[in-house]
Design an enzyme around this catalytic site. Structure first.
Site, PDB file in Angstrom:
ATOM      1  N   CYS A 147      26.234 -15.789  30.930  1.00 56.82           N
ATOM      2  CA  CYS A 147      25.015 -15.691  31.730  1.00 56.82           C
ATOM      3  C   CYS A 147      24.479 -14.266  31.785  1.00 56.82           C
ATOM      4  O   CYS A 147      23.553 -13.972  32.513  1.00 56.82           O
ATOM      5  CB  CYS A 147      25.233 -16.247  33.127  1.00 56.82           C
ATOM      6  SG  CYS A 147      26.472 -15.342  34.064  1.00 56.82           S
ATOM      7  N   ARG A 200      21.486 -16.076  41.259  1.00 55.22           N
ATOM      8  CA  ARG A 200      21.944 -14.853  41.938  1.00 55.22           C
ATOM      9  C   ARG A 200      21.486 -14.931  43.395  1.00 55.22           C
ATOM     10  O   ARG A 200      20.330 -14.671  43.686  1.00 55.22           O
ATOM     11  CB  ARG A 200      21.335 -13.616  41.267  1.00 55.22           C
ATOM     12  CG  ARG A 200      21.841 -13.322  39.855  1.00 55.22           C
ATOM     13  CD  ARG A 200      21.115 -12.079  39.318  1.00 55.22           C
ATOM     14  NE  ARG A 200      21.739 -11.512  38.137  1.00 55.22           N
ATOM     15  CZ  ARG A 200      21.292 -11.666  36.895  1.00 55.22           C
ATOM     16  NH1 ARG A 200      20.238 -12.418  36.656  1.00 55.22           N
ATOM     17  NH2 ARG A 200      21.896 -11.076  35.874  1.00 55.22           N
ATOM     18  N   TYR A 207      27.936 -23.393  26.751  1.00 56.85           N
ATOM     19  CA  TYR A 207      26.511 -23.158  27.009  1.00 56.85           C
ATOM     20  C   TYR A 207      26.191 -21.676  27.068  1.00 56.85           C
ATOM     21  O   TYR A 207      27.080 -20.839  27.227  1.00 56.85           O
ATOM     22  CB  TYR A 207      26.070 -23.842  28.317  1.00 56.85           C
ATOM     23  CG  TYR A 207      26.658 -23.229  29.571  1.00 56.85           C
ATOM     24  CD1 TYR A 207      26.020 -22.164  30.209  1.00 56.85           C
ATOM     25  CD2 TYR A 207      27.830 -23.724  30.126  1.00 56.85           C
ATOM     26  CE1 TYR A 207      26.562 -21.604  31.357  1.00 56.85           C
ATOM     27  CE2 TYR A 207      28.368 -23.171  31.275  1.00 56.85           C
ATOM     28  CZ  TYR A 207      27.728 -22.102  31.887  1.00 56.85           C
ATOM     29  OH  TYR A 207      28.260 -21.540  33.005  1.00 56.85           O
ATOM     30  N   MET A 221       2.946   2.359  -2.448  1.00 56.55           N
ATOM     31  CA  MET A 221       3.175   2.983  -3.766  1.00 56.55           C
ATOM     32  C   MET A 221       1.916   2.890  -4.625  1.00 56.55           C
ATOM     33  O   MET A 221       0.903   2.367  -4.194  1.00 56.55           O
ATOM     34  CB  MET A 221       4.387   2.339  -4.424  1.00 56.55           C
ATOM     35  CG  MET A 221       5.678   2.754  -3.741  1.00 56.55           C
ATOM     36  SD  MET A 221       7.135   2.116  -4.549  1.00 56.55           S
ATOM     37  CE  MET A 221       7.100   0.417  -4.074  1.00 56.55           C
ATOM     38  N   GLY A 223      29.930 -12.708  32.216  1.00 54.85           N
ATOM     39  CA  GLY A 223      28.866 -11.823  32.685  1.00 54.85           C
ATOM     40  C   GLY A 223      28.853 -10.628  31.748  1.00 54.85           C
ATOM     41  O   GLY A 223      29.479  -9.605  32.006  1.00 54.85           O
ATOM     42  N   THR A 224      28.145 -10.794  30.665  1.00 55.96           N
ATOM     43  CA  THR A 224      28.253  -9.769  29.617  1.00 55.96           C
ATOM     44  C   THR A 224      27.496  -8.495  29.944  1.00 55.96           C
ATOM     45  O   THR A 224      27.652  -7.500  29.242  1.00 55.96           O
ATOM     46  CB  THR A 224      27.792 -10.347  28.264  1.00 55.96           C
ATOM     47  OG1 THR A 224      26.601 -11.105  28.481  1.00 55.96           O
ATOM     48  CG2 THR A 224      28.859 -11.224  27.656  1.00 55.96           C
ATOM     49  N   ASN A 225      26.682  -8.508  31.005  1.00 57.38           N
ATOM     50  CA  ASN A 225      26.062  -7.237  31.410  1.00 57.38           C
ATOM     51  C   ASN A 225      27.154  -6.310  31.942  1.00 57.38           C
ATOM     52  O   ASN A 225      27.317  -5.179  31.475  1.00 57.38           O
ATOM     53  CB  ASN A 225      25.019  -7.451  32.512  1.00 57.38           C
ATOM     54  CG  ASN A 225      23.897  -8.360  32.079  1.00 57.38           C
ATOM     55  OD1 ASN A 225      23.586  -8.446  30.900  1.00 57.38           O
ATOM     56  ND2 ASN A 225      23.303  -9.046  33.042  1.00 57.38           N
ATOM     57  N   ASP A 226      27.906  -6.816  32.922  1.00 54.48           N
ATOM     58  CA  ASP A 226      28.982  -5.982  33.463  1.00 54.48           C
ATOM     59  C   ASP A 226      30.109  -5.801  32.449  1.00 54.48           C
ATOM     60  O   ASP A 226      30.710  -4.735  32.365  1.00 54.48           O
ATOM     61  CB  ASP A 226      29.524  -6.596  34.760  1.00 54.48           C
ATOM     62  CG  ASP A 226      28.683  -6.177  35.958  1.00 54.48           C
ATOM     63  OD1 ASP A 226      28.432  -4.968  36.091  1.00 54.48           O
ATOM     64  OD2 ASP A 226      28.261  -7.058  36.716  1.00 54.48           O
ATOM     65  N   GLY A 264       0.784  -1.233   0.000  1.00 54.81           N
ATOM     66  CA  GLY A 264       0.000   0.000   0.000  1.00 54.81           C
ATOM     67  C   GLY A 264       0.813   1.280   0.000  1.00 54.81           C
ATOM     68  O   GLY A 264       0.264   2.364   0.100  1.00 54.81           O
ATOM     69  N   GLU A 282      33.723 -10.866  33.848  1.00 62.02           N
ATOM     70  CA  GLU A 282      32.875  -9.705  33.580  1.00 62.02           C
ATOM     71  C   GLU A 282      33.638  -8.392  33.737  1.00 62.02           C
ATOM     72  O   GLU A 282      33.076  -7.320  33.607  1.00 62.02           O
ATOM     73  CB  GLU A 282      31.621  -9.739  34.455  1.00 62.02           C
ATOM     74  CG  GLU A 282      31.885  -9.946  35.935  1.00 62.02           C
ATOM     75  CD  GLU A 282      30.604 -10.096  36.766  1.00 62.02           C
ATOM     76  OE1 GLU A 282      29.513  -9.760  36.268  1.00 62.02           O
ATOM     77  OE2 GLU A 282      30.707 -10.529  37.916  1.00 62.02           O
ATOM     78  N   HIS A 300      17.644  -3.395  36.456  1.00 62.34           N
ATOM     79  CA  HIS A 300      17.264  -4.412  37.422  1.00 62.34           C
ATOM     80  C   HIS A 300      15.831  -4.900  37.227  1.00 62.34           C
ATOM     81  O   HIS A 300      15.559  -6.100  37.164  1.00 62.34           O
ATOM     82  CB  HIS A 300      17.462  -3.819  38.821  1.00 62.34           C
ATOM     83  CG  HIS A 300      17.179  -4.792  39.895  1.00 62.34           C
ATOM     84  ND1 HIS A 300      16.083  -4.689  40.696  1.00 62.34           N
ATOM     85  CD2 HIS A 300      17.825  -5.913  40.251  1.00 62.34           C
ATOM     86  CE1 HIS A 300      16.081  -5.701  41.540  1.00 62.34           C
ATOM     87  NE2 HIS A 300      17.125  -6.453  41.295  1.00 62.34           N
TER      88      HIS A 300
HETATM   89  C1  PEP Z   1      26.505  -9.945  34.248  1.00 58.17           C
HETATM   90  O1  PEP Z   1      27.125  -8.997  34.703  1.00 58.17           O
HETATM   91  O2  PEP Z   1      26.404 -10.191  33.045  1.00 58.17           O
HETATM   92  C2  PEP Z   1      25.769 -10.840  35.157  1.00 58.17           C
HETATM   93  C3  PEP Z   1      25.176 -11.924  34.692  1.00 58.17           C
HETATM   94  O3  PEP Z   1      25.670 -10.490  36.459  1.00 58.17           O
HETATM   95  P1  PEP Z   1      24.687  -9.360  37.019  1.00 58.17           P
HETATM   96  O4  PEP Z   1      23.742  -9.005  35.931  1.00 58.17           O
HETATM   97  O5  PEP Z   1      23.996  -9.949  38.196  1.00 58.17           O
HETATM   98  O6  PEP Z   1      25.637  -8.272  37.380  1.00 58.17           O
HETATM   99 MG    MG Z   2      27.633  -8.976  36.786  1.00 59.05          MG
END
Ligand code: PEP
Ligand code: MG
Length: 868
Positions: free
Chosen positions: A826, A557, A846, A108, A761-764, A106, A740, A451
């Site tokens: 994780c 955690r 994993y 053109m 810990g790929t978040n940190d 839709g 991490e 969080h």
């Molecule tokens: C992270 O840092 O990737 C992790 C899994 O730990 P958190 O998120 O609890 O800091």
């Molecule tokens: Mg962490």
């Protein structure tokens, strides 16, 4: 050789095929393919996308060669159709349609019934013997051309001059629908339409068919740069320089009488995937009538009775198309005097449920292989199938409840059986109980890995995080969103997948898995190399994750366990203690509780590995910051408020995420980690007594130096020895670390000497590699993504180029000193399909993700394993 700009289809031969979609557009390529298959396609030709790019690169002019190639193509079409374009004695009419590489529905323009003027219509009447039909076609053409090509299109609230004249005519003749207007009325309308064009535009309607043709082609090319099309491309990330093709095709008519029809259909049901024809049609109508909504189309099955021969032909064509394309098709067709003509086919869009069923069914029908079936479903789309849904189609991960503004209130209301939505400016770990009790969580601040979002995802709770439009006033127990005010106790509904917040109540239902979902997952499991674990902190979450196919816990955690019920009191007592003795006294109260937590988790994960991470967050997260709550705490602990205040102040840090947290707590307050380790070992012995197989993997967070890990590992081994001796039993466990902190990835070879496993810990790691605070990046990251500075939010999808290097390097270096090092991830990325692909490539063992993402990760891991 001159450039070829025009490709024939449905004439003596079709010059294109389905592989040529870049040049011929999706529609053109598939028309050519259908013609090749011998299906009934009205003859025509496609002007390539290169004509469009030439047009825009050269001040809206066409390539030199085009005109001769178009003339030649028209000649071929004329031969095939036995009629001549522009010849009053035996006229050929054409349609002109757009067709980009990917469908832009839709967006053109289209012009139908092209090639008519007063003289030609007279010839057409003579040829067909149906005056009413011919004037109907002529009327439609002048109207469409005036609108689309000449630009007499009403703006906003203006009255459409053509529709206005048509309405007047219907009124005059006392009829409701166009098809009841007599030929004379339609003839008058043609003249009136031309007059209004002349009057408004000071230009005459072009009578020359060639001029009409090029006018229409130009209109299609211009519509590529129309506002609608540009916006659509921006949303769908379609490059602006692709250009559109133009399809010129002989007209076939669905409006020649009761043995004619036009319709759209899918070879299978696009919402359920059921293997039955799905679509609708209108008798005696032309394409635009189906979408215009004036007449209600009939379900396709009715065609079987009304036009049995054409229906049988259509069913056969559907079968041929599916067999050929090996996918569900979305088609347009016309029936002219009982004869079927195919106008379009393409892969049909479908819901996630339909995608799963179609893929599995097609594999069972041996139309595709199991491998192909696995690749047919987008893992992220599975999300639609896993969460409770609004009891209406297409609204996954949703919740309704009454608004509350504090975690305590949420728990109190939930205890009374009230469904609540917890609304907070932002959440802190102390809200966990309330979050658990609530149906859903709405926060004004935060992002995908803040969080609230992480915890909510873990619980499978619906969460809308970082909804900046919401202004919360805790004192008045209300929030504002635009002009709307919502008070405590009001019903709202939130949709975690779309981020929508709605007033009022919308019923939800639990997600149910289909048989085909189970089959697809089984095939995925047989294919993938990566294991999939879950991030879970409670027996309930562990159960859910196991049901979703988790093969163990990749991250428990433990801090989340510190908040439930009364245990926060003991935690606070420990924090307030002045010395080791005081801390130990409080920790002694906590130990049995922790032990019980672990027993519950070991039971839920019987026989599967459970990675337990020792305490990670800074201690200030466990103490209240608001005066009222500090007062309450003082009362509970029988201490002066001033003492509490002083402690809270002492715990203040400028950058708590870079501060006194993770293993730094374990080093400075060894008794905390020691209590946790004892609880783990005792729980595993107790589990064994109940014939439960506990496989604990103790994980140290935030390690940056080898000594941190060595010292803490020594403590763990010592405690294990002591407990073994005391209980006269052997303990089996592993000790590993999170990676991490960038430094840990860089010295991974040394760290691996004392770690039996790594978990990224790929978040940190993202936070520290980019230097973006996880909790505050919502203020600038969306703009970065909008501006293209970053392709994606790196907290959602792993930044493979940068952070990914550390994952790759950390894995390689770790395995250089410990060959069999088990490596996982994780962080939140563990459930993101693109990141899962990366983890597969890097050779991790994993991924671990929140329970509700486990099936997504399983499918993504299988797809990654199928990439050559
Ligand atoms: C992270 O840092 O990737 C992790 C899994 O730990 P958190 O998120 O609890 O800091
Ligand atoms: Mg962490």
């Amino acid at each position: 050789m001159a450039n070829k700009y025009v490709y024939l289809f449905g004439t003596r031969k079709s010059e294109g095929d389905k592989e040529m979609r870049n040049l011929l557009g999706g529609k053109g390529a598939n028309l050519a393919e259908m013609a090749r298959l011998g299906l009934p396609v009205p003859a025509g030709f496609t002007l390539t996308t290169e004509v469009c790019t030439h047009y825009y690169d050269n001040k809206k002019t066409y390539p030199r060669e085009l005109s001769a190639q178009v003339d030649k193509a028209i000649g071929e079409v004329e031969k095939k159709m036995g009629a001549k374009f522009g010849d009053p004695k035996n006229p050929l009419l054409l349609s002109v349609r757009s067709g980009a590489r990917v469908s832009m529905p839709g967006m053109m323009e289209t012009v139908l019934n092209l090639g008519l003027n007063d003289e030609i219509v007279a010839g057409l009447i003579k040829k067909s013997g149906d005056e009413r039909f011919c004037y109907d076609v002529y009327r439609r053409f002048v109207q469409m051309y005036g609108d689309v090509v000449m630009g007499l299109r009403p703006k906003d609230k203006e009255i459409d001059p053509f529709e206005h004249l048509l309405e007047k005519k219907k009124e005059k003749h006392g009829v409701e629908i166009d098809s009841d207007l007599p030929a004379t009325a339609l003839k008058e309308l043609v003249a009136e339409f031309k007059t209004v064009i002349k009057k408004r535009l000071k230009r005459s309607f072009p009578e020359d068919p060639k001029e009409q043709l090029y006018g229409s082609i130009g209109a299609v090319f211009s519509s590529w740069q129309g506002d609608r099309a540009i916006r659509y491309r921006e949303i769908e990330s379609i490059p602006h320089n692709w250009g559109t093709a133009v399809n010129v095709q002989s007209m076939v008519y669905g409006n020649m009488g009761e043995n004619c029809a036009t319709g759209v259909a899918f070879t299978r049901d696009p919402s359920t995937g059921q293997n039955k024809l799905y679509g609708e049609f209108l008798v005696n109508a032309q394409g635009e009538d189906v979408v215009a909504g004036i007449r209600t189309p009939e379900p396709i099955i009715k065609m079987k009775r009304i036009l049995p021969k054409a229906y049988a032909d259509f069913v056969k064509v559907c079968g041929q198309l599916e067999k050929h394309y090996k996918d569900m098709q979305d088609m347009e067709f016309t029936i002219q005097q009982s004869r079927l003509w195919m106008l379009q086919t393409r892969s049909g869009k479908r819901t996630a449920a339909a995608a799963v069923k179609i893929a599995v069914d097609m594999a069972s029908e041996r139309l595709i292989t199991r491998k192909e079936a696995i690749q047919r479903v987008n893992p992220s789309d599975l999300d639609q199938l896993l969460h409770p849904t609004f009891d209406a189609p297409a609204s996954p991960g949703a919740a309704s409840g009454k608004v509350v503004f504090s975690a305590e209130e949420a728990e109190a209301q939930a205890a009374k059986g009230e469904p609540v939505i917890l609304v907070r400016i932002e959440t802190s770990p102390e809200d966990i109980g309330g979050m658990h009790a609530a149906q859903g969580i709405l926060t004004a601040r935060g992002g995908m890995t803040s969080h609230a979002a992480v915890v909510a995802r873990g619980m499978g709770k619906c969460c809308v995080a970082g909804c900046g439009d919401v202004v919360i006033d805790y004192d008045k127990n209300m929030f504002k969103a635009g002009s709307k005010t919502v008070k405590k106790g009001d019903w709202i509904s939130i949709d975690g997948s779309s981020g929508e917040v709605m007033l009022g109540q919308t019923p939800t239902k639990e997600a149910k898995f289909s048989k085909e979902f189970g089959t697809l997952m089984k095939w995925a499991d047989q294919t993938r190399k990566l294991k999939v674990r879950t991030n879970a902190d409670t027996p309930h979450d562990s159960d859910v994750a196991r049901r979703f196919g988790a093969e163990g816990i990749g991250l428990c955690r433990t801090e989340h366990m510190f908040f439930e019920g009364d245990r926060i009191l003991a935690v606070r007592e420990m924090i307030l203690a002045d010395d080791e003795k005081g801390r130990k006294k409080a920790l002694a109260k906590l130990k049995p509780i922790q032990r019980k937590d672990f027993e519950g988790i070991f039971k839920a994960m019987d026989g599967l590995p459970v990675t337990i991470r020792l305490l990670d967050p800074p201690l200030h997260e466990f103490v209240p910051h608001e005066a009222a709550q500090q007062k309450e705490m003082a009362k509970q602990l029988k201490l002066p408020v001033a003492v509490i205040k002083a402690k809270v102040n002492a715990l203040h840090e400028f950058n708590p995420m870079l501060g006194h947290r993770g293993c730094r707590l374990g080093i400075t307050y060894p008794e905390i980690y020691q209590m946790q380790v004892e609880a783990i070992f005792e729980a595993s012995i107790n589990a064994r007594k109940k014939k439960i197989k506990a496989l604990p993997e103790i994980m140290i967070p935030l390690v940056g130096t080898t000594r941190e890990l060595e010292d803490l590992k020594a403590m763990i081994d010592r405690v294990a020895k002591e407990i073994s001796a005391k209980k006269k039993t052997k303990l089996s466990y592993q000790v590993g670390t999170m990676i991490e902190i960038p430094r840990a990835a860089l010295i991974a070879d040394q760290i691996a000497e004392s770690a039996q496993f790594f978990s990224f810990g790929t978040n940190d790691l993202t936070q520290l590699t980019f230097g973006y605070s996880r909790d505050d990046s919502g203020t600038f990251l969306p703009e970065y993504v909008d501006k293209g500075i970053l392709a994606e939010d790196p907290f959602q999808s792993l930044d493979q180029e940068g952070v990914g290097q550390l994952v790759r390097l950390g894995t390689e270096r770790g395995r250089s000193t410990r060959k069999n090092l088990k490596v996982g991830i994780c962080g939140e990325h563990g459930g993101d399909p693109a990141s899962v692909h990366f983890c597969h490539q890097v050779g991790l063992n994993y991924v671990s993700c929140s329970p509700y993402r486990v099936p997504i990760a399983r499918l993504a891991a299988a797809q990654a394993a199928l990439v050559k």
